[in-house]
Design an enzyme around this catalytic site. Structure first.
Site, short mmCIF file in Angstrom:
data_model
loop_
_atom_site.label_atom_id
_atom_site.label_comp_id
_atom_site.label_asym_id
_atom_site.label_seq_id
_atom_site.Cartn_x
_atom_site.Cartn_y
_atom_site.Cartn_z
N GLY A 1 -14.94 -17.99 30.90
CA GLY A 1 -15.08 -17.68 29.27
C GLY A 1 -15.55 -16.08 28.96
N LEU A 2 -15.96 -15.86 27.82
CA LEU A 2 -16.35 -14.38 27.72
C LEU A 2 -17.45 -13.94 28.47
CD1 LEU A 2 -15.74 -14.39 23.93
CD2 LEU A 2 -14.61 -12.96 25.41
N HIS B 1 -23.89 -28.84 14.59
CA HIS B 1 -23.43 -27.90 13.40
C HIS B 1 -23.16 -28.80 12.20
CE1 HIS B 1 -20.47 -25.20 11.47
NE2 HIS B 1 -20.81 -24.30 12.43
N ARG C 1 -18.90 -21.34 4.68
CA ARG C 1 -19.85 -21.16 3.82
C ARG C 1 -20.42 -19.54 3.67
NH1 ARG C 1 -23.98 -24.07 6.70
NH2 ARG C 1 -22.27 -24.41 8.42
N SER D 1 -23.83 -16.37 19.38
CA SER D 1 -23.34 -16.65 20.88
C SER D 1 -22.24 -15.84 21.25
CB SER D 1 -22.99 -18.26 20.61
OG SER D 1 -22.38 -18.33 22.01
N THR E 1 -21.37 -28.37 34.26
CA THR E 1 -21.39 -28.63 35.47
C THR E 1 -22.10 -27.40 36.12
OG1 THR E 1 -19.08 -27.64 35.61
CG2 THR E 1 -19.43 -29.97 36.29
N GLY F 1 -15.68 -17.95 13.44
CA GLY F 1 -16.03 -17.35 12.22
C GLY F 1 -16.62 -15.95 12.66
#
Ligand SMILES: Cc1cc2nc3c(=O)[nH]c(=O)nc-3n(C[C@H](O)[C@H](O)[C@H](O)COP(=O)(O)OP(=O)(O)OC[C@H]3O[C@@H](n4cnc5c(N)ncnc54)[C@H](O)[C@@H]3O)c2cc1C
Length: 648
Positions: free
Chosen positions: A16-17, A260, A276, A413, A238, A51
């Site tokens: 991932g990032l 969320h 929102r 995040s 994991t 978002g």
């Protein structure tokens, strides 16, 4: 079967990032880096992020006056004072660099448009003149729990844009990527991590990768909530699980689980907070904006824990909309207009069309809160190095670094993955430079043999035992039903009992498919016990924490208790031990004294000890719990008292 053994300088588990950004740093420093992933990197969960990414650039009118100190304040308040304040400070300072670096990597950020702009703020349409000299700067939108517009975004596909750009850098640097390859155990000698045992998901074959530095970047553990999560099926925790198995590395704050407010009902697919932020609002069955009374100041843009609780309360009060899949509420984004929805919220438009069959410019969107983010994870020091095992690091959602405490702010995040990826990657590179890998192959071969034995045991079981999928589904029901948004001692005790039953069931479960190679059932079976053990640490941690803080809300202990609980839960559980052991360490140095968050309840039990006496104990106590020394002394990056110039 003959076991294989490979070596590399830096082994990153997770593409991932966070993992990829960390690997880039190690590779750029000249190290050989290898990344493992369950799926092709670009299908990692980071790709789903919608978002935005928080960084205090101050590029638009509503972001004026922003800066790292305001971002720090928002983050610590958002965490309900559960965050490590030095880490929050480092993070806030480095986030703008990470965002600009992504622009350099090729992320097509949405941009400020100079001149007259129409926005929706607290339900009202307003016209704001953006300075012409800001035209073309990285744009920013409003998000929950922040004082300024700070979330940088690429429409509602921010994670997609970021991951593709970062992965292109990984390719450019020639980092070795092994996808469909799963780390199933850590190799260690009791004080140093030496790599991981790995299972090829195509062949079922086990081998060892020995490394000077090993990084866990495996994302969150949302899937222990079964279908009640916005997380991808690969977010099974994991990484946290194999760290827990060592019995040496503790997991931090596992009970801190975020829900969320707006996931599409019934599919559970996220509809970003950016809706929102851009002016969307929540309605009950009478089309009433209940959040205006519930949170007059922040309304729909209070923090996620607060909004989720108000939503559930609204439903409990009988004001939800009944559906065959249970009650939900409405998200209204019709007034934003089709042009806005098809540009700045493009992915939301697509999701509403493809998964709910509705046009959000014309129809209300059915939403309800669902599990979303894991604040808990592998406990690390500010360099990202795990407690107890030298050479083991963790980054991103898998880690408890711990800048989110008991509630992560939206957009923080993605920013964490990039900031900690850069920063921890640098430390990983330094570590790899200073350590020669002595390939003590005994530990590796023992670990491979144990992993192979686990797979053999599963395949040799026969009879009419329960199916692993029944156990998975039962776990999800327990977690959402009893370890959810509102918790209490009785239900948590029930949850613990229920998870124990499932642990026993897991020992008797039988596979339908016995193929040793491409076998998703076997692959999942090998993870299931780890998921149950993680769930047990969440439930027990929640039961023990007799206060309410951020996303951990106890109906029977509704107040935040800074007198007794200004601390972080640590849990250790060696693979063959019957039960985990819990300990608590101080959250970290306090600079911003505990206070009201600016939303939610202002009632709390105050700490009576002085901040000086709290701070005096932190280094000693954390070291006692296994914290390894960081490159810079503890507290050296805390800008003490700086918040006084901006606090409102
Ligand atoms: C729908 C959705 C929208 C979101 N939107 C936002 C947003 O707008 N802004 C924001 O800040 N945050 C957002 N988040 C949160 C954010 O996307 C994640 O927290 C973040 O991307 C996690 O990144 P990561 O690199 O830590 O882990 P992930 O992206 O989850 O990557 C984990 C990697 O680990 C690999 N892996 C896992 N286990 C193993 C193993 N045992 N062996 C080998 N590889 C393994 C996986 O294959 C994967 O490559 C969103 C989350 C969701 C669910």
């Amino acid at each position: 079967m003959i076991a294989r053994l490979e070596t590399t300088d830096v082994l990153v588990i997770g593409a991932g990032l966070a993992g990829e950004r960390c690997a880039i740093e190690a590779a750029a420093a000249g190290h050989e880096a290898m990344i493992l992933s369950l799926v092709p990197p670009r299908r990692s969960h980071s790709c789903a992020a919608q978002g935005g990414m928080q960084a205090s650039l101050g590029n638009c009118v509503k972001a004026e006056g922003d800066g790292p100190i305001v971002h720090f304040l928002d983050t610590v308040r958002g965490s309900d004072w559960g965050a490590d304040q030095e880490v929050a400070s480092i993070f806030a300072e480095e986030a703008p660099v990470a965002v600009r670096e992504l622009a350099h990597f090729g992320v097509p950020w949405s941009r400020v448009r100079g001149g007259r702009n129409h926005y929706f703020i607290k339900g009202e349409e307003v016209e704001i003149e953006e300075a012409l000299e800001n035209d073309g700067l990285i744009g920013q939108r409003d998000f929950g729990g922040t004082a300024k517009w700070r979330a940088c975004y690429a429409a509602a596909g921010t994670g997609h844009a970021a991951l593709y750009a970062v992965d292109s850098e990984v390719v450019r640097l020639g980092v070795t990527v092994r996808d469909r390859t799963e780390a199933v155990a850590l190799i260690h000698d009791g004080s140093r991590c030496l790599g991981a045992v790995v299972r090829c998901l195509r062949t079922g074959r086990h081998f060892a990768v020995m490394a000077k530095a090993t990084v866990i970047a495996t994302g969150g553990y949302g899937r222990i909530y079964g279908q009640y999560t916005s997380n991808a099926t690969i977010n099974e925790g994991t990484g946290a699980s194999i760290a827990l198995d060592t019995g040496i590395v503790p997991l931090g704050n596992m009970e801190a689980v975020q829900f969320h407010p707006t996931t599409l009902s019934p599919s559970g697919i996220l509809v970003t907070e950016g809706c929102r932020g851009d002016g969307g609002f929540l309605l009950d069955k009478n089309l009433h904006r209940f959040m205006v009374e519930a949170e007059p100041k922040k309304q729909e843009l209070a923090s996620r824990d607060v909004v989720s609780r108000h939503m559930v309360q609204c439903i409990r009060d009988g004001n939800g909309i009944d559906s065959p899949y249970g009650p939900h509420l409405w998200l209204d984004i019709r007034h934003l207009g089709e042009e806005h929805l098809r540009t700045k919220l493009l992915e939301v438009w697509d999701i509403c069309r493809d998964f709910a069959g509705l046009n959000p410019a014309e129809k209300l969107v059915p939403v309800r809160p669902t599990q979303h983010y894991s604040m808990g994870g592998v406990r690390v020091n500010k360099d990202g190095e795990a407690y107890g095992l030298a050479g083991l690091f963790a980054v991103g959602e898998a880690a408890c670094w711990d800048m989110h405490g008991f509630n992560r702010l939206g957009g923080n995040s993605l920013a964490e993955t990039l900031v900690s990826g850069r920063l921890v990657g640098r430390r990983v590179a330094e570590h790899a430079s200073g350590f020669a890998l002595r390939t003590d192959t005994g530990h590796a071969f023992d670990a491979i043999a144990a992993a192979e034995q686990r797979a053999t045991d599963w395949m040799s079981r026969s009879g009419g035992g329960p199916s692993i999928y029944e156990i998975r589904d039962a776990l999800g029901e327990i977690m959402m039903g009893k370890v959810g948004i509102f918790r209490n001692g009785t239900e948590l005790q029930d949850a613990v009992t229920g998870i124990q039953v499932l642990l026993n069931d897991c020992d008797n479960a039988v596979l339908r498919c016995k193929d040793p190679g491409v076998n998703p059932e076997l692959a999942f079976a090998l993870r299931l016990k780890g998921m149950l053990r993680l769930a047990m640490t969440v439930a027990l941690g929640a039961e023990a924490r007799t206060e309410s803080r951020g996303a951990h809300f106890r109906s029977d202990f509704p107040l935040r208790n800074d007198q007794d609980w200004l601390n972080r839960t640590l849990v250790r559980w060696a693979e063959h031990d019957s039960a985990p052991s819990f300990a608590y360490e101080p959250t970290g140095l306090i600079d911003l004294p505990p206070g009201h968050r600016g939303y939610g309840s202002d009632e709390r039990i105050e700490m009576t000890a002085s901040i000086d006496s709290h701070n005096e104990s932190v280094l000693r106590e954390q070291t006692g719990h296994g914290r390894l020394e960081s490159a810079d002394p503890m507290g050296s990056r805390l800008r003490r008292g700086a918040w006084k110039s901006v606090a409102q």
